[in-house]
Design an enzyme around this catalytic site. Sequence first.
Site, short mmCIF file in Angstrom:
data_model
loop_
_atom_site.label_atom_id
_atom_site.label_comp_id
_atom_site.label_asym_id
_atom_site.label_seq_id
_atom_site.Cartn_x
_atom_site.Cartn_y
_atom_site.Cartn_z
N SER A 30 -9.71 -0.46 6.92
CA SER A 30 -9.36 -0.42 5.68
C SER A 30 -8.59 -1.56 5.28
CB SER A 30 -8.41 0.78 5.91
OG SER A 30 -8.88 2.07 5.75
N SER B 40 -9.65 1.74 3.00
CA SER B 40 -8.75 2.59 2.02
C SER B 40 -7.71 1.59 1.43
CB SER B 40 -8.09 3.57 2.97
OG SER B 40 -7.09 3.02 3.78
N LYS C 197 0.84 -1.26 0.04
CA LYS C 197 0.07 -0.18 0.23
C LYS C 197 1.08 1.10 0.06
CE LYS C 197 -3.90 1.89 2.69
NZ LYS C 197 -4.72 1.75 3.79
#
Length: 496
Positions: A190, A166, A91
Amino acid sequence: MEHVNNESNQSDDRGHVDDLVTRVRSVRNGEVTTRDRLEEMLSRIDEVNPTLNAFHEVLGEDARRHADSIDARLAAGDDPGPLAGAIVAVKDNLCTTEGRTTCSSRMLEHYRSPFEATAVERLRKAGATIIGKTNLDEFAMGSSSENCAWGPVRNPHGVDRVPGGSSGGSAAAVAAGCADVALGSDTGGSIRQPAAFCGCVGLKPTYGRISRYGLVAFGSSLDQIGPISRSVRDASLLYEVMAGVDPHDATTSELQVESPHSDGPLDLRGVRVGIPREHVTDENHPGVTRSFEETRDTLRSAGASIVDVDLPLTHHGISTYYVIAPAEASSNLARYDGIRYGHRAEARPGEGLEELYARTRGEGFGPEVRRRIMLGTYVLSAGYYDAYYTRALKVRRLIKQEFDGVFAQCDVLIGPTTPSPAFRLDADLDPVSMYLNDVYTVNANIAGIPAMSIPSGHVEDDGDSLPVGLHLQAPAFAESLLLRTASAIEATRSKA
Ligand code: GLN
């Protein structure tokens, strides 16, 4: 609806998932090289990323170099570690020395980190090859991966659906076969919500279990790094490699990291599985309810004892979170002033420093990040601190106590990960409806306990068949129990 998910995610008719553990073994056995596997995934990215937008940056040449060095070490009879052969996506709010670390924000568009996050460093030391940096909601604020500086991520199970957020890019990358596993971060859900929306496994460990060093801070008392994978075994493997004390993060625990699967498979007979009444409500999508009831019945037939429990503060989790997380974010994001680093607006003649800061931050941050900073600054301001921030901390304590009480009655908790499957990109949810996606996941961050989502089948929604997740929660530092229970449930599902 168009699909770009990778069918090899599915288990075969003997219930074997083609997972990382199996693939790593084939590299060790010399059936395939790390380089071959990497090339296959790089072509997969070329094929699907123009649609999915899951990757911000593909680290092609660096990754090739790593892969070749792993293969050379294996050929020389060396042991490059348990993740030799594994291809991992990271990420883009985790610092890597290769590529940029943008947090999907114009503010950090050109930022290159001089150091690497501990979690990433540990994966590399264990032999993993990092293939690229994945798209996310800006600074990890969001539940749909639409708050992105360079366009939204799409769900491989239906490209007009969101992948969740996210960590949407990480979940989409794994679901589409662009990486074996990916790292995400979870402040309120997330990792787990995108894992559920994309049919993956997602683990948020106990607060303090994995070092946050090198994770760009959002809500420092809530943030945790964790894996998104195809199987529980894969998540366990990454967890074991990353977990443990780190001198760079004073909040990491010194508690010994147990090896989740060293005791062999867990027998579900005798496991007390709690179901919070507040998580099985009429507000859930009917498909979510049906899938959850099926899992509950399967567990019951496997001999688990099902206990109904109460978590009456469940619905206060969101309001508590939306005081604490923005308060911490407003403080953490104060460092982006465009002077030390980050985007800086063009200075205008005669303009003072204050105005330059304001324009810089106005240009660099997107609307959701600005909203959080304003919320956070408000709840921390002199006249409102006690009414909002102090009160939220008190509710946080009560939520923790509520979990303690419930874990006296059961070993693990289960429920749906989200109230609904993935929604459409154009759903245009108002902020509060978007925030309610995390109604079942935020409390684990508030209490600091470990939680995960595992695939729980597909449900029909408006003509589409979409994955949903089963949410599991366990007491602090009981990751082994959590992962072993998840593994046992996964096995009952693949037999079903
Ligand atoms: N969806 C939540 C938010 O927008 C949680 C995000 C996260 O866990 N990073 O803040």
